[in-house]
Design a protein around this motif. Structure first.
Motif, PDB file in Angstrom:
ATOM      1  N   ALA A 295       0.841  -1.200   0.000  1.00  9.90           N
ATOM      2  CA  ALA A 295       0.000   0.000   0.000  1.00  9.90           C
ATOM      3  C   ALA A 295       0.878   1.252   0.000  1.00  9.90           C
ATOM      4  CB  ALA A 295      -0.923   0.001   1.213  1.00  9.90           C
ATOM      5  N   PHE A 296       1.938   1.237   0.796  1.00 11.26           N
ATOM      6  CA  PHE A 296       2.859   2.368   0.856  1.00 11.26           C
ATOM      7  C   PHE A 296       3.541   2.575  -0.488  1.00 11.26           C
ATOM      8  CE2 PHE A 296       7.120   4.123   1.878  1.00 11.26           C
ATOM      9  CZ  PHE A 296       6.728   5.319   2.461  1.00 11.26           C
ATOM     10  N   LEU A 297       3.946   1.491  -1.114  1.00 17.32           N
ATOM     11  CA  LEU A 297       4.586   1.580  -2.421  1.00 17.32           C
ATOM     12  C   LEU A 297       3.644   2.219  -3.445  1.00 17.32           C
ATOM     13  CD1 LEU A 297       6.995   0.949  -4.255  1.00 17.32           C
ATOM     14  CD2 LEU A 297       6.053  -1.340  -4.554  1.00 17.32           C
ATOM     15  N   ARG A 298       2.408   1.811  -3.441  1.00 17.02           N
ATOM     16  CA  ARG A 298       1.421   2.413  -4.353  1.00 17.02           C
ATOM     17  C   ARG A 298       1.258   3.905  -4.064  1.00 17.02           C
ATOM     18  NH1 ARG A 298      -3.797  -1.612  -4.720  1.00 17.02           N
ATOM     19  NH2 ARG A 298      -2.681  -3.585  -4.835  1.00 17.02           N
ATOM     20  N   LEU A 299       1.162   4.235  -2.769  1.00 16.58           N
ATOM     21  CA  LEU A 299       1.023   5.651  -2.399  1.00 16.58           C
ATOM     22  C   LEU A 299       2.250   6.446  -2.820  1.00 16.58           C
ATOM     23  CD1 LEU A 299      -0.519   5.316   1.173  1.00 16.58           C
ATOM     24  CD2 LEU A 299      -1.663   6.249  -0.858  1.00 16.58           C
ATOM     25  N   LYS A 300       3.418   5.889  -2.594  1.00 18.11           N
ATOM     26  CA  LYS A 300       4.685   6.577  -2.903  1.00 18.11           C
ATOM     27  C   LYS A 300       4.783   6.881  -4.396  1.00 18.11           C
ATOM     28  CE  LYS A 300       8.667   7.756  -0.986  1.00 18.11           C
ATOM     29  NZ  LYS A 300       8.715   8.936  -0.136  1.00 18.11           N
ATOM     30  N   GLN A 301       4.272   5.979  -5.232  1.00 18.15           N
ATOM     31  CA  GLN A 301       4.327   6.200  -6.671  1.00 18.15           C
ATOM     32  C   GLN A 301       3.430   7.357  -7.090  1.00 18.15           C
ATOM     33  OE1 GLN A 301       3.359   2.197  -7.883  1.00 18.15           O
ATOM     34  NE2 GLN A 301       5.504   1.632  -8.088  1.00 18.15           N
ATOM     35  N   LYS A 302       2.300   7.498  -6.440  1.00 22.58           N
ATOM     36  CA  LYS A 302       1.365   8.563  -6.810  1.00 22.58           C
ATOM     37  C   LYS A 302       1.583   9.837  -5.998  1.00 22.58           C
ATOM     38  CE  LYS A 302      -3.410   9.492  -7.902  1.00 22.58           C
ATOM     39  NZ  LYS A 302      -4.707   8.924  -8.190  1.00 22.58           N
ATOM     40  N   TYR A 303       2.003   9.677  -4.759  1.00 21.12           N
ATOM     41  CA  TYR A 303       2.219  10.814  -3.853  1.00 21.12           C
ATOM     42  C   TYR A 303       3.647  10.726  -3.305  1.00 21.12           C
ATOM     43  CZ  TYR A 303      -2.891  10.688  -3.918  1.00 21.12           C
ATOM     44  OH  TYR A 303      -4.212  10.656  -4.320  1.00 21.12           O
ATOM     45  N   PRO A 304       4.621  11.245  -4.036  1.00 17.65           N
ATOM     46  CA  PRO A 304       6.030  11.096  -3.640  1.00 17.65           C
ATOM     47  C   PRO A 304       6.371  11.641  -2.244  1.00 17.65           C
ATOM     48  CG  PRO A 304       5.854  11.991  -5.861  1.00 17.65           C
ATOM     49  CD  PRO A 304       4.473  11.964  -5.293  1.00 17.65           C
ATOM     50  N   ASN A 305       5.539  12.500  -1.710  1.00 16.20           N
ATOM     51  CA  ASN A 305       5.844  13.088  -0.404  1.00 16.20           C
ATOM     52  C   ASN A 305       5.423  12.236   0.785  1.00 16.20           C
ATOM     53  OD1 ASN A 305       7.044  15.326  -1.558  1.00 16.20           O
ATOM     54  ND2 ASN A 305       5.147  16.494  -1.601  1.00 16.20           N
TER      55      ASN A 305
END
Length: 85
Positions: free
Chosen positions: A37-47
């Motif tokens: 889930a974090f990886l998916r978020l990091k790809q869309k929301y780099p911050n």
């Protein structure tokens, strides 16, 4: 299906971000796991940062993120640091 905001540590903003990356329920977050889930978020929301990863892990285990074990925090930090490379 239970709403994401019914989970500990998951507020409206985090729920909206999770939904935007295809995680639309608490069951889906548990199935996906904190790291993915974090990886998916990091790809869309780099911050997004390590605290977000702790938050996700805490939500999955129904505990406050600051109550995660030191071993769990260490593992999550190593994962987060690996993504920065």
């Amino acid at each position: 299906m239970a709403e994401l905001t019914s989970m500990m540590n998951i507020g409206k903003e985090m729920a909206e971000k999770l939904t935007s990356v295809g995680i639309e329920s608490s069951e889906k977050l548990i199935e996906t796991g904190a790291k993915d889930a974090f990886l998916r978020l990091k790809q869309k929301y780099p911050n997004v940062c390590l605290v977000h990863l702790y938050t996700l892990e805490g939500a999955i285990h129904d505990i406050e993120f600051n109550c995660l074990s030191e071993d769990t925090k260490k593992d999550l930090k190593e994962f987060s640091d690996f993504l920065k490379k």
